[in-house]
Design a protein around this motif. Structure first.
Motif, PDB file in Angstrom:
ATOM      1  N   ASP A  93       0.825  -1.198   0.000  1.00 41.94           N
ATOM      2  CA  ASP A  93       0.000   0.000   0.000  1.00 41.94           C
ATOM      3  C   ASP A  93       0.867   1.259   0.000  1.00 41.94           C
ATOM      4  OD1 ASP A  93      -1.962   2.150   1.232  1.00 41.94           O
ATOM      5  OD2 ASP A  93      -3.179   0.416   0.679  1.00 41.94           O
ATOM      6  N   GLU A  94       0.396   2.294  -0.661  1.00 41.13           N
ATOM      7  CA  GLU A  94       1.130   3.559  -0.681  1.00 41.13           C
ATOM      8  C   GLU A  94       1.402   4.072   0.725  1.00 41.13           C
ATOM      9  OE1 GLU A  94       0.752   8.161  -2.372  1.00 41.13           O
ATOM     10  OE2 GLU A  94      -0.638   6.615  -3.106  1.00 41.13           O
ATOM     11  N   ALA A  95       0.495   3.779   1.647  1.00 38.35           N
ATOM     12  CA  ALA A  95       0.685   4.231   3.031  1.00 38.35           C
ATOM     13  C   ALA A  95       1.988   3.713   3.604  1.00 38.35           C
ATOM     14  CB  ALA A  95      -0.487   3.778   3.893  1.00 38.35           C
ATOM     15  N   SER A  96       2.334   2.466   3.284  1.00 36.36           N
ATOM     16  CA  SER A  96       3.559   1.879   3.837  1.00 36.36           C
ATOM     17  C   SER A  96       4.799   2.494   3.212  1.00 36.36           C
ATOM     18  CB  SER A  96       3.561   0.367   3.622  1.00 36.36           C
ATOM     19  OG  SER A  96       3.667   0.038   2.248  1.00 36.36           O
ATOM     20  N   LEU A  97       4.692   2.995   1.992  1.00 42.32           N
ATOM     21  CA  LEU A  97       5.842   3.629   1.332  1.00 42.32           C
ATOM     22  C   LEU A  97       6.115   5.020   1.896  1.00 42.32           C
ATOM     23  CD1 LEU A  97       5.060   2.736  -2.404  1.00 42.32           C
ATOM     24  CD2 LEU A  97       6.279   1.376  -0.690  1.00 42.32           C
ATOM     25  N   ARG A  98       5.073   5.658   2.398  1.00 41.11           N
ATOM     26  CA  ARG A  98       5.212   7.029   2.895  1.00 41.11           C
ATOM     27  C   ARG A  98       5.347   7.104   4.413  1.00 41.11           C
ATOM     28  NH1 ARG A  98       4.468  10.625  -1.094  1.00 41.11           N
ATOM     29  NH2 ARG A  98       3.336   9.973  -2.966  1.00 41.11           N
ATOM     30  N   ARG A  99       5.061   6.028   5.124  1.00 40.90           N
ATOM     31  CA  ARG A  99       5.145   6.046   6.580  1.00 40.90           C
ATOM     32  C   ARG A  99       6.607   6.001   7.007  1.00 40.90           C
ATOM     33  NH1 ARG A  99       1.400   5.421  10.082  1.00 40.90           N
ATOM     34  NH2 ARG A  99       0.002   4.582   8.491  1.00 40.90           N
ATOM     35  N   VAL A 117      16.656   4.949   6.297  1.00 41.27           N
ATOM     36  CA  VAL A 117      16.078   3.606   6.375  1.00 41.27           C
ATOM     37  C   VAL A 117      15.007   3.428   5.301  1.00 41.27           C
ATOM     38  CG1 VAL A 117      14.676   2.051   7.798  1.00 41.27           C
ATOM     39  CG2 VAL A 117      16.579   3.302   8.828  1.00 41.27           C
ATOM     40  N   MET A 118      14.180   4.449   5.111  1.00 42.83           N
ATOM     41  CA  MET A 118      13.101   4.335   4.141  1.00 42.83           C
ATOM     42  C   MET A 118      13.632   4.315   2.707  1.00 42.83           C
ATOM     43  SD  MET A 118      10.375   3.750   5.720  1.00 42.83           S
ATOM     44  CE  MET A 118       9.386   3.745   4.221  1.00 42.83           C
ATOM     45  N   ARG A 119      14.644   5.121   2.418  1.00 46.59           N
ATOM     46  CA  ARG A 119      15.202   5.079   1.064  1.00 46.59           C
ATOM     47  C   ARG A 119      15.748   3.688   0.751  1.00 46.59           C
ATOM     48  NH1 ARG A 119      17.300  10.168   2.456  1.00 46.59           N
ATOM     49  NH2 ARG A 119      19.326   9.212   2.874  1.00 46.59           N
ATOM     50  N   ALA A 120      16.486   3.109   1.714  1.00 43.25           N
ATOM     51  CA  ALA A 120      17.035   1.768   1.503  1.00 43.25           C
ATOM     52  C   ALA A 120      15.920   0.737   1.377  1.00 43.25           C
ATOM     53  CB  ALA A 120      17.963   1.404   2.660  1.00 43.25           C
ATOM     54  N   GLN A 121      14.867   0.886   2.173  1.00 39.78           N
ATOM     55  CA  GLN A 121      13.751  -0.058   2.118  1.00 39.78           C
ATOM     56  C   GLN A 121      13.055  -0.006   0.759  1.00 39.78           C
ATOM     57  OE1 GLN A 121      11.929  -2.474   4.532  1.00 39.78           O
ATOM     58  NE2 GLN A 121      11.619  -2.823   2.352  1.00 39.78           N
ATOM     59  N   LEU A 122      12.818   1.171   0.262  1.00 39.89           N
ATOM     60  CA  LEU A 122      12.121   1.286  -1.019  1.00 39.89           C
ATOM     61  C   LEU A 122      12.988   0.804  -2.176  1.00 39.89           C
ATOM     62  CD1 LEU A 122      10.078   4.602  -0.691  1.00 39.89           C
ATOM     63  CD2 LEU A 122       9.574   2.308   0.121  1.00 39.89           C
ATOM     64  N   ARG A 123      14.281   1.044  -2.091  1.00 39.84           N
ATOM     65  CA  ARG A 123      15.173   0.496  -3.128  1.00 39.84           C
ATOM     66  C   ARG A 123      15.180  -1.029  -3.081  1.00 39.84           C
ATOM     67  NH1 ARG A 123      19.081   4.871  -1.247  1.00 39.84           N
ATOM     68  NH2 ARG A 123      18.715   6.616  -2.670  1.00 39.84           N
ATOM     69  N   TYR A 124      15.103  -1.567  -1.864  1.00 42.03           N
ATOM     70  CA  TYR A 124      15.065  -3.027  -1.723  1.00 42.03           C
ATOM     71  C   TYR A 124      13.803  -3.598  -2.360  1.00 42.03           C
ATOM     72  CZ  TYR A 124      15.078  -7.637   0.468  1.00 42.03           C
ATOM     73  OH  TYR A 124      15.051  -8.995   0.691  1.00 42.03           O
ATOM     74  N   LEU A 125      12.679  -2.906  -2.216  1.00 41.17           N
ATOM     75  CA  LEU A 125      11.448  -3.363  -2.853  1.00 41.17           C
ATOM     76  C   LEU A 125      11.631  -3.466  -4.362  1.00 41.17           C
ATOM     77  CD1 LEU A 125       8.602  -1.356  -1.038  1.00 41.17           C
ATOM     78  CD2 LEU A 125       9.274  -3.735  -0.671  1.00 41.17           C
ATOM     79  N   LYS A 126      12.261  -2.470  -4.947  1.00 42.59           N
ATOM     80  CA  LYS A 126      12.486  -2.503  -6.394  1.00 42.59           C
ATOM     81  C   LYS A 126      13.385  -3.673  -6.788  1.00 42.59           C
ATOM     82  CE  LYS A 126      14.136   1.586  -7.181  1.00 42.59           C
ATOM     83  NZ  LYS A 126      14.663   2.617  -8.077  1.00 42.59           N
TER      84      LYS A 126
END
Length: 298
Positions: free
Chosen positions: A172-178, A185-194
């Motif tokens: 969900d978009e909510a989890s990407l923006r929370r 941490v969030m930048r690394a997490q989102l890159r990991y998703l990709k």
């Protein structure tokens, strides 16, 4: 030396074979119980996987079903012995509650997985730093290390192990923006998703806010499906976790909702571009608040 097979795989092999032999022999579960002077629930539990079968009971069942092939009997006896070994997650037993233990036993053998969480990155997709930031405030360092270890091994088995089920995720978009753990941490997490989305057995979609209310907008759930066995639904609710295996209609309802929610989700290059846009909104080098959660990701 060959690596021992997962006990869950061995148990599944035995119970599916016993169910097939029973049907071929023309027995139903109550008639098996009567023939062997067992309680009907014992046969149900053995075939359902909630209990293991001893070698002695296995032999009694094979005799009843007139399974005489020596190689087949030997193979099933060895699998029965293997199924009684501790599960792979036994080093983490202190952080595995009974409902999750049931789920883990099936996760290792599933043909496909369908996971969604309305507010957080699903556990199987979390980086270690994200998991630690999410859980450190309510767990001791020792317990947190165990949770991280367990989650990491689950990821290794499902994402990079020999037995790779089809993995389907809706994020969900909510989890990407929370903000969990801060911008880095969030930048690394989102890159990991990709990166995970590039795995050939992984399908990852992002559910944007713009589709509004959608069918699986609820507490986090994971469905496991099997080509030759009952499906499983693991749901996290306010009252605790629940593993459902004896009600296919509940699993089917979730799978239907999951597929309907996929309709408005972003996949492929649209998903990647959407995540990149959010990554760009996480500032570099910004001092975080003492709680590690800034007021807004602007």
């Amino acid at each position: 030396m060959a690596t021992p097979k997962d006990p869950a795989l061995e148990r599944r092999k035995v119970r599916l074979a016993l169910r097939l032999f029973r049907k071929k022999a023309g027995y139903n579960q109550p008639s098996v119980a009567e023939a062997l002077s067992w309680s009907p629930s014992k046969v149900i539990r053995i075939e359902g996987g909630s209990v293991g079968v001893s070698v002695t009971d296995l032999r009694a069942l094979l005799d009843l079903y007139n399974v005489t092939d020596a190689e087949t009997r030997h193979e099933l006896e060895e699998s029965t012995r293997g199924s009684r070994r501790p599960p792979w997650w036994s080093p983490y037993r202190d952080v595995v509650d009974p409902q999750f233990a049931i789920y883990l036993g099936f996760e290792s053998t599933a043909d496909a997985l369908f996971a969604y969480h309305p507010t957080l990155i699903p556990g199987l997709l979390q980086t270690e730093d994200y998991t630690r930031a999410l859980l450190e405030s309510r767990n001791s360092p020792e317990r947190l290390d165990a949770i991280v270890g367990l989650r990491g091994e689950r990821q290794e088995r499902l994402l990079r192990g020999d037995e790779k089920p089809e993995l389907n995720f809706l994020v969900d978009e909510a989890s990407l923006r929370r903000w969990v753990g801060g911008p880095a941490v969030m930048r690394a997490q989102l890159r990991y998703l990709k990166a995970v989305a590039e795995y050939p057995h992984v399908t990852l979609g992002v559910v944007p806010f713009t589709i509004g209310v959608h069918p699986v907008l609820r507490s986090g759930s994971i469905a496991l499906t099997f080509t030759d066995d009952d499906d499983v639904l693991f749901a996290e609710t306010a009252g605790g976790a629940l593993t459902t295996r004896n009600d296919q209609s509940v699993v089917d309802d979730y799978l239907t909702d999951f597929q309907n929610s996929r309709t408005g989700a972003l996949f492929g290059h649209l998903m990647t571009a959407f995540i990149d846009e959010i990554i760009a909104q996480y500032p570099n080098g910004l001092a975080e608040t003492s709680a590690g959660l800034p007021d807004s990701p602007s």
